[in-house]
Design an enzyme around this catalytic site. Sequence first.
Site, PDB file in Angstrom:
ATOM      1  N   GLU B  58      45.274  60.651  75.493  1.00 34.22           N
ATOM      2  CA  GLU B  58      44.594  59.412  75.111  1.00 34.22           C
ATOM      3  C   GLU B  58      45.385  58.170  75.504  1.00 34.22           C
ATOM      4  O   GLU B  58      44.820  57.173  75.949  1.00 34.22           O
ATOM      5  CB  GLU B  58      44.312  59.387  73.596  1.00 34.22           C
ATOM      6  CG  GLU B  58      43.237  60.378  73.139  1.00 34.22           C
ATOM      7  CD  GLU B  58      43.778  61.777  72.921  1.00 34.22           C
ATOM      8  OE1 GLU B  58      45.017  61.961  72.935  1.00 34.22           O
ATOM      9  OE2 GLU B  58      42.955  62.711  72.732  1.00 34.22           O
ATOM     10  N   HIS B 128      39.918  62.835  60.574  1.00 38.69           N
ATOM     11  CA  HIS B 128      38.731  62.577  61.402  1.00 38.69           C
ATOM     12  C   HIS B 128      37.768  61.618  60.710  1.00 38.69           C
ATOM     13  O   HIS B 128      36.616  61.522  61.100  1.00 38.69           O
ATOM     14  CB  HIS B 128      37.980  63.892  61.686  1.00 38.69           C
ATOM     15  CG  HIS B 128      38.572  64.725  62.777  1.00 38.69           C
ATOM     16  ND1 HIS B 128      39.854  65.194  62.735  1.00 38.69           N
ATOM     17  CD2 HIS B 128      38.059  65.168  63.950  1.00 38.69           C
ATOM     18  CE1 HIS B 128      40.092  65.917  63.835  1.00 38.69           C
ATOM     19  NE2 HIS B 128      39.028  65.902  64.580  1.00 38.69           N
TER      20      HIS B 128
END
Lengths: 322, 320
Positions: B58, B128
């Site tokens: 990322e 998450h």
Amino acid sequence: MSLPHLADPAGRYRTMRLIRSFEELALEWVRSGLVVGGTHPYSGQEAVAVGVCAALDPADQLTSTHRGHGHVLAKGADPGRLLAELLGRVGGLNGGRGGSMHAADFSLGILGANGIVGAGAPIAVGAAWAAQRRGEPTVVASFFGDGALNQGVLLESLNLASIWRAPVVFVCENNGYATTLPAASAVGGSACGRAAAFGIPAETVDGMDVEAVRAAAGRAVERARSGGGPSFLECLTYRFEAHHTMERRFRLSYRAAEEVASWRERDPLATDLPEAAAIDLEVAELLAAAAGFALASAEPDPATATDHLYASGLRPRSGAAL
Amino acid sequence: MTLLSYAKAMNRALADALEADPAVCVFGEDVGAGLAGLTPGLQQRFGAGRVVDVPLSEQAFTSAGIGAALNGMRPVIELQIPSLLFLVFEQLANQAHKFSLMTGGQARVPLTVVVPGSGSRSGWAGQHSDHPYGLFAHVGIKTLAPATPTDAYGLLSSAIRDDDPVVLFAPAGALGVREDVTAPLVPVPIGAARVHRAGSDVTVVAVGHLVHQALAVAEELAGEASVEVLDPRTLYPLDRAALVESLGRTGRLVVVDDSNRFAGFAAEVLAVAAEECRLLAPPRRVTRPDGAVLPFALALDRALQPDAEQLRDAIRAVLK
């Protein structure tokens, strides 16, 4: 077409001398308080910036580091505007908004020095990817030090460049120390081993020899430009000065005096060029003019402190009481 | 009648942007397969060179987006999980956002980061389920949280055209929203709030998916009070004029914001109201607790998010 100012040995010597003299002047200005903050002197490493840039074309690009003056000057930035930037003046490369650690000249493909170790590498990969997509022949050189070898994002960048066959030349300036930490006790494996692990051709080169660096960089640039993907150069070099100008105050002793002296004996500026003395004079005059320009440049108006915060022109709310 | 889903609206915004401008490209994990629901069909239509499946790196691919943006591209980065924003905070806050100023205006970074499924996804637990839009608003990155399909289309379109970095949160709680769309989809300006329901007694500022909750509560309370529902749509820069205008009429404020309370987005809305308006009652906010970490068990996950009952109570409290 390679960079005209680095086309011959005299030009390369001239630019190395310019960088050295520039750094000496910058040190003087830091000590006298003219430059606030400080600088990370490039003295000793000139052969790396000049050797690599000598292999680049004018349209090629680079990302630089906190120790960036050498890269910026080698690519052809105006020394007066870089000095003005160190002074925080409006005539600086960045209008006084960036200072030593963020000097940039996008018109010359200098995508910026960067204050975070390793941060330039993925930016270089993306810039190279964009150029490649558009079919432009641009090669991007990404400079970083041995300290960056232990940044995760650098390793991610090597992988991305490899799978994209991005036209990037990764240039590791191994000056032996990540600030005060010796590379020998910080780097597991090796610099070139990291590149090899991602399938990137890598070589170690004498970073005190501008012609050796130029030759290796030439091979890497040729590979990138002909679609052969990224390369990795480890340039063994040494910084003659402290990590940054603040360090002088602390009188640190992490490097033995003998070690510094032995590397100084391998000064990349040592030359038998017959015109060296004349070039030195020429550079001194050039730098005097550059200093004159910088000192004459205006201080920025405090009312412009948030100018350029947004490229779209958005103005932030003031921090003052309503 | 054409029912348009939120995810389909985003997909259409991406497709229209890719069609209109060869500089637009997409970097993301599993974008070829369209796993997150935003990109189905795009790689087949525009090619793997523009809709790029990237490895699980990322930080590098976000910064590669910056480099591509510096060289004239308009990359859209898709991050499948809101918490990945923490991983790339350096790249966004310290690099992308700062380039324009630090280079004295030489550089622009037209980079869009999209998080499909921000906030709780019910049962995906601590790593998450975050909603860290306040962090991006705090550092000054343009931060969007569309509530409806048309706003998702319009704000994503504007984000891609914007010359600055933009982070767009597509709340998981809004991804299932469908809307009957009759008018053509058009860009929605960044920095413009939207009044979803006009009212005269109290202004409820609702963020993202909570707009729909606020509208339901407003309807339910219609016999008791006239509730205005104001959707900022853009969290930064905040449409302060719209907020001040609304509070000028209602004089009462409740903010419902699915993020952590301390130094959160709702706190800023209250601060603007306190500085710029004369309120008739102390304002209230309904948020997650300070420093919340959403637990896994559904009952616990729900317990920390703003709910309709809390909002009803807050509205009644400011009306007292």
